[in-house]
Design a protein around this motif. Structure first.
Motif, mmCIF file in Angstrom:
data_model
loop_
_atom_site.group_PDB
_atom_site.id
_atom_site.type_symbol
_atom_site.label_atom_id
_atom_site.label_comp_id
_atom_site.label_asym_id
_atom_site.label_seq_id
_atom_site.Cartn_x
_atom_site.Cartn_y
_atom_site.Cartn_z
ATOM 1 N N GLY A 8 0.783 -1.134 -0.102
ATOM 2 C CA GLY A 8 -0.052 -0.065 0.018
ATOM 3 C C GLY A 8 0.919 1.235 0.096
ATOM 4 O O GLY A 8 0.504 2.289 -0.768
ATOM 5 N N PHE A 9 1.897 1.225 0.953
ATOM 6 C CA PHE A 9 2.828 2.251 0.837
ATOM 7 C C PHE A 9 3.377 2.495 -0.737
ATOM 8 O O PHE A 9 3.569 3.725 -1.098
ATOM 9 N N ILE A 10 3.838 1.699 -1.227
ATOM 10 C CA ILE A 10 4.796 1.603 -2.365
ATOM 11 C C ILE A 10 3.609 2.208 -3.480
ATOM 12 O O ILE A 10 4.008 3.064 -4.190
ATOM 13 N N SER A 11 2.590 1.570 -3.735
ATOM 14 C CA SER A 11 1.587 2.212 -4.551
ATOM 15 C C SER A 11 1.087 3.416 -4.362
ATOM 16 O O SER A 11 0.993 4.308 -5.378
ATOM 17 N N LYS A 12 1.022 3.898 -3.125
ATOM 18 C CA LYS A 12 0.664 5.341 -2.844
ATOM 19 C C LYS A 12 1.966 6.276 -3.327
ATOM 20 O O LYS A 12 1.804 7.417 -3.794
ATOM 21 N N LEU A 13 3.213 5.804 -3.316
ATOM 22 C CA LEU A 13 4.264 6.624 -3.621
ATOM 23 C C LEU A 13 4.466 6.539 -5.045
ATOM 24 O O LEU A 13 4.759 7.677 -5.750
ATOM 25 N N ILE A 14 4.410 5.258 -5.601
ATOM 26 C CA ILE A 14 4.461 5.228 -7.169
ATOM 27 C C ILE A 14 3.344 5.610 -8.000
ATOM 28 O O ILE A 14 3.612 6.333 -8.905
ATOM 29 N N GLY A 15 2.242 5.325 -7.460
ATOM 30 C CA GLY A 15 0.782 5.761 -8.186
ATOM 31 C C GLY A 15 0.918 7.290 -8.725
ATOM 32 O O GLY A 15 0.792 7.446 -9.882
ATOM 33 N N PRO A 16 1.006 8.145 -7.652
ATOM 34 C CA PRO A 16 1.197 9.646 -8.108
ATOM 35 C C PRO A 16 2.078 10.058 -8.972
ATOM 36 O O PRO A 16 1.896 10.791 -10.066
ATOM 37 N N LYS A 17 3.370 9.417 -8.826
ATOM 38 C CA LYS A 17 4.530 9.689 -9.588
ATOM 39 C C LYS A 17 4.197 9.315 -10.977
ATOM 40 O O LYS A 17 4.694 9.859 -12.232
ATOM 41 N N LYS A 18 3.533 7.890 -11.279
ATOM 42 C CA LYS A 18 3.390 7.512 -12.694
ATOM 43 C C LYS A 18 2.312 8.287 -13.387
ATOM 44 O O LYS A 18 2.429 8.636 -14.497
ATOM 45 N N ARG A 19 1.380 8.756 -12.604
ATOM 46 C CA ARG A 19 0.320 9.660 -13.167
ATOM 47 C C ARG A 19 0.981 10.956 -13.629
ATOM 48 O O ARG A 19 0.554 11.611 -14.580
ATOM 49 N N TRP A 20 1.829 11.588 -12.623
ATOM 50 C CA TRP A 20 2.481 12.891 -12.898
ATOM 51 C C TRP A 20 3.428 12.753 -14.428
ATOM 52 O O TRP A 20 3.406 13.481 -14.903
ATOM 53 N N ARG A 21 4.138 11.783 -14.343
ATOM 54 C CA ARG A 21 5.004 11.301 -15.528
ATOM 55 C C ARG A 21 4.072 11.367 -16.773
ATOM 56 O O ARG A 21 4.543 11.764 -17.927
ATOM 57 N N ALA A 22 3.115 10.643 -16.653
ATOM 58 C CA ALA A 22 2.020 10.345 -17.910
ATOM 59 C C ALA A 22 1.533 11.908 -18.250
ATOM 60 O O ALA A 22 1.243 12.084 -19.414
ATOM 61 N N TYR A 23 1.009 12.600 -17.378
ATOM 62 C CA TYR A 23 0.671 13.946 -17.516
ATOM 63 C C TYR A 23 1.682 14.801 -18.159
ATOM 64 O O TYR A 23 1.366 15.569 -19.268
ATOM 65 N N LYS A 24 3.021 14.600 -17.609
ATOM 66 C CA LYS A 24 3.923 15.542 -18.396
ATOM 67 C C LYS A 24 4.429 14.992 -19.933
ATOM 68 O O LYS A 24 4.478 15.860 -20.568
ATOM 69 N N ALA A 25 4.278 13.871 -20.037
ATOM 70 C CA ALA A 25 4.550 13.367 -21.288
ATOM 71 C C ALA A 25 3.485 13.912 -22.441
ATOM 72 O O ALA A 25 3.589 13.915 -23.428
ATOM 73 N N ARG A 26 2.049 13.638 -21.721
ATOM 74 C CA ARG A 26 0.977 14.249 -22.635
ATOM 75 C C ARG A 26 1.190 15.886 -23.071
ATOM 76 O O ARG A 26 1.165 16.294 -24.002
ATOM 77 N N VAL A 27 1.614 16.587 -22.362
ATOM 78 C CA VAL A 27 2.151 18.011 -22.043
ATOM 79 C C VAL A 27 3.132 18.256 -23.105
ATOM 80 O O VAL A 27 2.914 19.148 -24.018
ATOM 81 N N LYS A 28 3.945 17.419 -23.083
ATOM 82 C CA LYS A 28 5.092 17.621 -24.027
ATOM 83 C C LYS A 28 4.689 17.428 -25.413
ATOM 84 O O LYS A 28 5.336 17.798 -26.228
ATOM 85 N N GLU A 29 3.680 16.480 -25.864
ATOM 86 C CA GLU A 29 3.295 16.346 -27.052
ATOM 87 C C GLU A 29 2.364 17.502 -27.648
ATOM 88 O O GLU A 29 2.075 17.517 -28.723
ATOM 89 N N LEU A 30 1.915 18.468 -26.784
ATOM 90 C CA LEU A 30 1.094 19.605 -27.347
ATOM 91 C C LEU A 30 2.192 20.575 -28.129
ATOM 92 O O LEU A 30 3.110 20.535 -27.983
ATOM 93 N N PRO A 31 1.439 21.212 -28.999
ATOM 94 C CA PRO A 31 2.072 22.299 -29.837
ATOM 95 C C PRO A 31 2.815 23.253 -28.832
ATOM 96 O O PRO A 31 2.224 23.472 -27.860
ATOM 97 N N ASP A 32 3.881 23.830 -29.422
ATOM 98 C CA ASP A 32 4.337 25.007 -28.237
ATOM 99 C C ASP A 32 3.550 25.761 -27.773
ATOM 100 O O ASP A 32 3.782 26.195 -26.486
ATOM 101 N N ASN A 33 2.897 26.429 -28.403
ATOM 102 C CA ASN A 33 1.992 27.412 -27.880
ATOM 103 C C ASN A 33 1.104 27.015 -26.824
ATOM 104 O O ASN A 33 0.910 27.633 -25.615
#
Length: 129
Positions: A8-33
């Protein structure tokens, strides 16, 4: 600590990081502006981050959803955030938390960054900042 507690502790720690990384990857794919606008709003929203990790992750994922749809539809940034990006970001954050204290400097930076991102679309980018 039992194996279940460790899991439970590991999933709490890794879960948000995994979602954050996925979010950042999506943002990186957006057009520059659009990416510039999302990153500016993201910095501003950090002052509103809910204490609940799930709400925080949902807030940023929804921000990515909004700008991905807008980029696909070629919706101008000002049509998304309006003339007052501080008001937009505050209203957006209210859906996820009680809000937080936002210093004047952060409000000015968001306004300037959105102006720059919107200017890229129209060819009137303000490069003086």
């Amino acid at each position: 600590m039992s194996d279940a507690e460790k899991s439970g502790f590991i999933s709490k720690l890794i879960g948000p990081k995994k979602r954050w990384r996925a979010y950042k990857a999506r943002v990186k794919e957006l057009p520059d502006n659009y990416r510039t606008a999302v990153e500016a709003i993201e910095r501003y929203l950090m002052h509103f981050v809910p204490t609940d990790e799930d709400s925080s992750a949902s807030m940023f994922e929804d921000l990515a959803d909004l700008f991905e749809r807008a980029a696909t539809d070629r919706t101008p940034i000002r049509e998304i955030v309006g003339q007052d990006p501080v008001e937009f970001a505050g209203a957006f954050a209210e859906n996820y938390s009680e809000g937080g204290y936002v210093p004047a400097r952060a409000r000015k930076q968001l306004t300037d960054d959105i102006g720059r991102a919107a200017g890229i679309e129209t060819g009137t980018e303000d490069k003086s900042v």
